[in-house]
Design a protein around this motif. Structure first.
Motif, PDB file in Angstrom:
ATOM      1  N   ARG A   1      15.602  34.730  39.698  1.00 55.24           N
ATOM      2  CA  ARG A   1      14.488  34.670  40.639  1.00 55.24           C
ATOM      3  C   ARG A   1      13.728  33.350  40.465  1.00 55.24           C
ATOM      4  N   GLY A   2      13.544  32.638  41.533  1.00 55.04           N
ATOM      5  CA  GLY A   2      12.800  31.386  41.511  1.00 55.04           C
ATOM      6  C   GLY A   2      13.613  30.163  41.132  1.00 55.04           C
ATOM      7  N   THR A   3      14.896  30.327  40.824  1.00 53.43           N
ATOM      8  CA  THR A   3      15.718  29.160  40.454  1.00 53.43           C
ATOM      9  C   THR A   3      16.255  28.429  41.678  1.00 53.43           C
ATOM     10  N   GLY A   4      16.287  29.100  42.820  1.00 54.14           N
ATOM     11  CA  GLY A   4      16.860  28.502  44.026  1.00 54.14           C
ATOM     12  C   GLY A   4      18.367  28.575  44.086  1.00 54.14           C
ATOM     13  N   ILE A   5      19.016  29.164  43.079  1.00 57.06           N
ATOM     14  CA  ILE A   5      20.478  29.276  43.058  1.00 57.06           C
ATOM     15  C   ILE A   5      20.890  30.523  43.832  1.00 57.06           C
TER      16      ILE A   5
END
Length: 838
Positions: A609-613
């Motif tokens: 979550r929040g890594t953009g991956i």
């Protein structure tokens, strides 16, 4: 830099211990080539390690030894007699403190403990065990063995003594002393230095060692003097005294007085192991007290008379075929020794028999090096099999019935894939395979029953009992790992689950289960134990799984054939384009598995979550509420898909950059192997047998730690793709290879089943009947307990219901009274406004 580390007793001026190391290095260089090897030992190691390009280390240099342990691919303890307590006081303080040098029992225990703490595998290599005179020493020996991944011993006596200490006999492989592998060096000049060239034959080498108290030592010296004279006077030959230990138990203290009194030559120069064998090769006979005087005599092809001060001496003589020529030190009879010498010297057929025995022992000694190769190549150690010949019938004449759980079609899993793929490849080998979940089954047409999945033991328990009742052998694919950590930590119902905008899920332990659940789990354990008792052979997916079942349920490792998980060829040639075109995604993180608590997708969603991956989760939910919980914490980069057909799944693997499966355990997970075959970088849990399959070619994570999962996935995502893992999977983990191993298991099961005598057959059936009776008795007790518990809960619920009803009536009657009064007042107010009077 990774290396092999050997910790033994070499380098302390004992030719026997030095010869053991020489033989080990000869074996390991032949098996492993130029792989780096380090050896810990005494001050005189360098001449022993230099010919083999090995690096000597000192036990005194603790920091360097610790570093060598931490960086080792394998820590070998051996060989030789390391686990004994005679000659020094045994006590726990020696394990906890810093013992005097060469108290090997405690030194080896500390090294084994350190290696285990560092996560390094340990092997006991060709060791001798005993004497172990105290219970403390026996417990320390067992502790050392418990740290070991594999154990080989040099004789049956050592294996039996370990069994007395509580080490399972099936874990111990009987090999032979590695010193038997030492080849003779060029020693003609050494013999010339003795001054016996031209001396009368036979030449007899005599070795004695210090033993016992002062009076016993003096008697032994006097007997040695008589023996040296008897060689000259009764055999007409020449005696030469051969020391094998220089310090601290210096043989010269015994031998020099004998040489002086009997005018016998004595070998003054310290010898290397090859020189010792070369010198003995020039002699006609050896009379030896030290074990390795006898081992090196046989290595030289020479007969020997054994002077036994320890059971190991007599046992080696028996293995060499010279058991009739063993004479106990207590009460030596000179005449009996000389008669043995005469018999051996006059036996013209003896040299050929000794050559055959030497070759036999060398082949047995090579078992230790073969196990090292197994450990280094993936951790699968060949089981110590019973002495039976596998069933010789062609595959086309073997009929197998695979018994599977009844819901395998509605809820397919790893066991379903393993069954169907193994069946397909077995049929290609010619085996006739049927699949059935019928009750009751028809077993009349099969030769062997194949049961699956101790993770759900109700079915294999029943299938194994039915096969036993029908007189059929059983091959059991165990498909198992310990559930305890998952039960304690894997249920999100007990986790901290803050709103997604305020935080991430945090695992918390579940409360202790209620008594009924505890009894249910115990009942499952009893079913597993009973199924294992009924099965003929076991087909675990890895050696770690086999070891776990052995330790937990007593599964016999000698009847085990490891059948590794595998992948279909379609995944090696998968193309990304179909998935990319359909979903417009490439180079994402993929998790392909049933969406359930045990697979731990919630922690994976939280980690990314929040890594953009981009994250793609493919699999059927079990239950749907768990997938809904995952969706709750997913950001906009997560795509959930139901289970895909195999071709589409293969394309998804090929399109992904990383496959992540942070489950609570995996063995190692079919989807992990499939993704590796398709070229993904792999992140997997560190619980289960993944390391056994995947070595250091993947990224491991702690399923309990979201940050560990995040770090592993990010590292794998940033790393370039590599073909090393794909090629390893292609080489070792294909279904045809798994089918060949399964067929090996079938043949072993058939051979074991056919080889039973009536007594063994009755005992087997009795054991199974006892297991079934014990389980049914426990089941009946549990059912009675559950019924009483339910009745108690029912009585409590009835009482609570009555209490609530009374409270409801009380509350509602009060509210009704207030409501009716309010209505009445309101009503009369309206009526008065209309002019109505009471």
């Amino acid at each position: 830099m990774s290396h092999l580390l050997i910790c033994g007793a070499a380098g302390y001026t004992n030719i026997g211990d030095d010869a053991i190391l020489w033989g080990m290095l000869t074996q390991l260089r032949g098996a492993l080539g130029s792989r780096p090897i380090k050896v810990a030992g005494g001050a005189d190691l360098e001449p022993l390690t230099r010919p083999f390009d090995a690096i000597p280390l000192s036990y005194q240099d603790k920091p360097e030894l610790a570093r060598a342990i931490e960086e080792a691919d394998l820590v070998i303890l051996g060989g030789g007699g390391l686990l004994y307590d005679i000659g020094y006081e045994a006590g726990l303080h020696r394990f906890l403190g810093e013992p005097p040098d060469r108290h090997w029992l405690y030194e080896m225990a500390r090294i084994a403990a350190g290696a285990s703490a560092a996560g390094r595998p340990v092997m006991l290599y060709g060791i001798g065990v005993g004497p172990l005179l105290t219970e403390t020493a026996r417990q320390v020996a067992k502790f050392t063995c418990d740290q070991a991944r594999a154990i080989t011993v040099r004789d049956e006596g050592s294996a039996d003594l370990l069994a007395e200490c509580g080490v399972a006999r099936s874990r111990v492989h009987v090999a032979a002393d590695p010193a038997i592998l030492v080849e003779a060096g060029n020693s003609s000049s050494l013999v010339a230095q003795l001054g016996i060239t031209g001396a009368p034959r036979p030449w007899v080498a005599i070795n004695l060692r210090p033993w016992g108290d002062a009076d016993q030592g003096q008697r032994l010296v006097a007997q040695g003097m008589s023996l040296a004279r008897a060689v000259r006077e009764q055999l007409g030959g020449t005696a030469v005294l051969l020391p094998l230990q220089r310090a601290p138990d210096d043989d010269m203290r015994m031998l020099q007085p004998i040489a002086d009194a009997a005018s016998a030559a004595v070998m003054q120069k310290p010898l290397s192991p090859p020189d010792t064998v070369g010198v003995l090769a020039q002699f006609d006979l050896v009379i030896g007290m030290r074990l390795h005087a006898l081992v090196l005599a046989l290595a030289a092809g020479k007969p020997f008379v054994a002077l036994s001060y320890d059971p190991k001496v007599g046992e080696f003589a028996r293995r060499a075929g010279l058991g009739e020529h063993v004479h106990p030190i207590a009460g030596l009879e000179l005449g009996a020794i000389i008669r043995s010498c005469q018999v051996l010297l006059q036996d013209t057929a003896l040299p050929a028999r000794l050559q055959a025995k030497r070759q036999e022992l060398r082949e047995q000694a090579n078992l230790s090096a073969a196990i090292v190769s197994d450990l280094l190549s993936g951790g699968q150690v060949g089981a110590r099999r019973p002495a039976v010949t596998p069933d010789p019938r062609p595959a086309g004449r073997i009929r197998a019935l695979m018994r599977i759980r009844p819901d395998h079609r509605e809820r397919p899993g790893g066991d379903t894939v393993q069954m169907s793929q193994t069946r397909r490849c077995l049929e290609r080998l010619g085996v006739k395979v049927e699949v059935s979940s019928d009750e009751p089954p028809d077993l009349s047409a099969c030769d062997v029953v194949h049961a699956f999945n101790l993770g759900r033991p109700e079915e294999p328990y029943r299938h194994c009992l039915q096969a036993l009742e029908a007189g059929k052998p059983v091959a059991l694919s165990t498909v198992y790992w310990d559930f305890s950590e998952f039960w304690e930590w894997g249920d999100p119902d007990y986790w901290d689950l803050p709103p997604p905008e305020h935080g991430l899920p945090t695992p918390r332990p579940a409360p202790l289960p209620d008594p009924i659940e505890m009894r249910r789990r115990a009942r499952l354990d009893e079913q597993r134990r009973a199924a294992i008792a009924c099965a003929t052979v076991y087909l675990p997916n890895g050696q770690g799984e086999a070891d776990l079942l052995h330790q937990t349920y007593g599964m016999d490792l000698s009847r085990t054939v490891v059948v590794t998980n595998a992948v279909d060829d379609i995944f090696f040639s998968a193309r990304p384009e179909p998935f990319v075109e359909k979903h417009c995604l490439r180079d994402f993180v993929l998790c392909a598995a049933r969406v359930e608590k045990r697979k731990n997708q919630l922690s994976l969603v939280a980690a990314l979550r929040g890594t953009g991956i981009p994250l793609v989760i493919i699999g059927q939910p079990n239950p749907a509420e768990y997938r809904d919980l995952c969706r709750r914490y997913a950001d906009g980069n997560v795509l959930f898909l139901d289970a895909l057909p195999q071709e589409e799944l293969a394309s998804a693997y090929a399109a992904a950059k990383v496959h992540a499966l942070p489950g609570w355990f995996e063995t190692p997970g079919l989807s992990t192997l499939e993704a590796a075959a398709a070229g993904c970088n792999i992140v997997t849990t560190d619980r289960g047998t993944a390391r056994e399959y995947l070595s250091d070619l993947v990224w491991y994570c702690d399923p309990r730690d979201v940050e560990s999962i995040r770090s592993a996935v990010l590292a794998a995502y940033e790393a370039p793709r590599s073909d090393r893992l794909r090629e390893l999977v292609r080489e070792r983990h294909t279904w045809p290879r798994a089918a060949e191993s399964t067929l090996e298991g079938y043949r072993l099961a058939l051979a074991l089943h056919a080889g039973r005598d009536d007594r063994a057959r009755c005992q087997e059936e009795l054991n199974a009947l006892r297991a079934q009776t014990d389980f049914l008795a426990k089941l009946a007790a549990d059912r009675g307990y559950e019924a009483e518990q339910m009745r108690a809960w029912g009585r409590a619920a009835d009482a609570e219901l009555k209490r609530l009803q009374v409270e409801f009536q009380r509350v509602t009657s009060r509210r009704m009274h207030r409501w009716s009064s309010a209505v009445a007042r309101a009503g009369w107010g309206v009526l008065r406004a209309l002019g109505v009077k009471r």
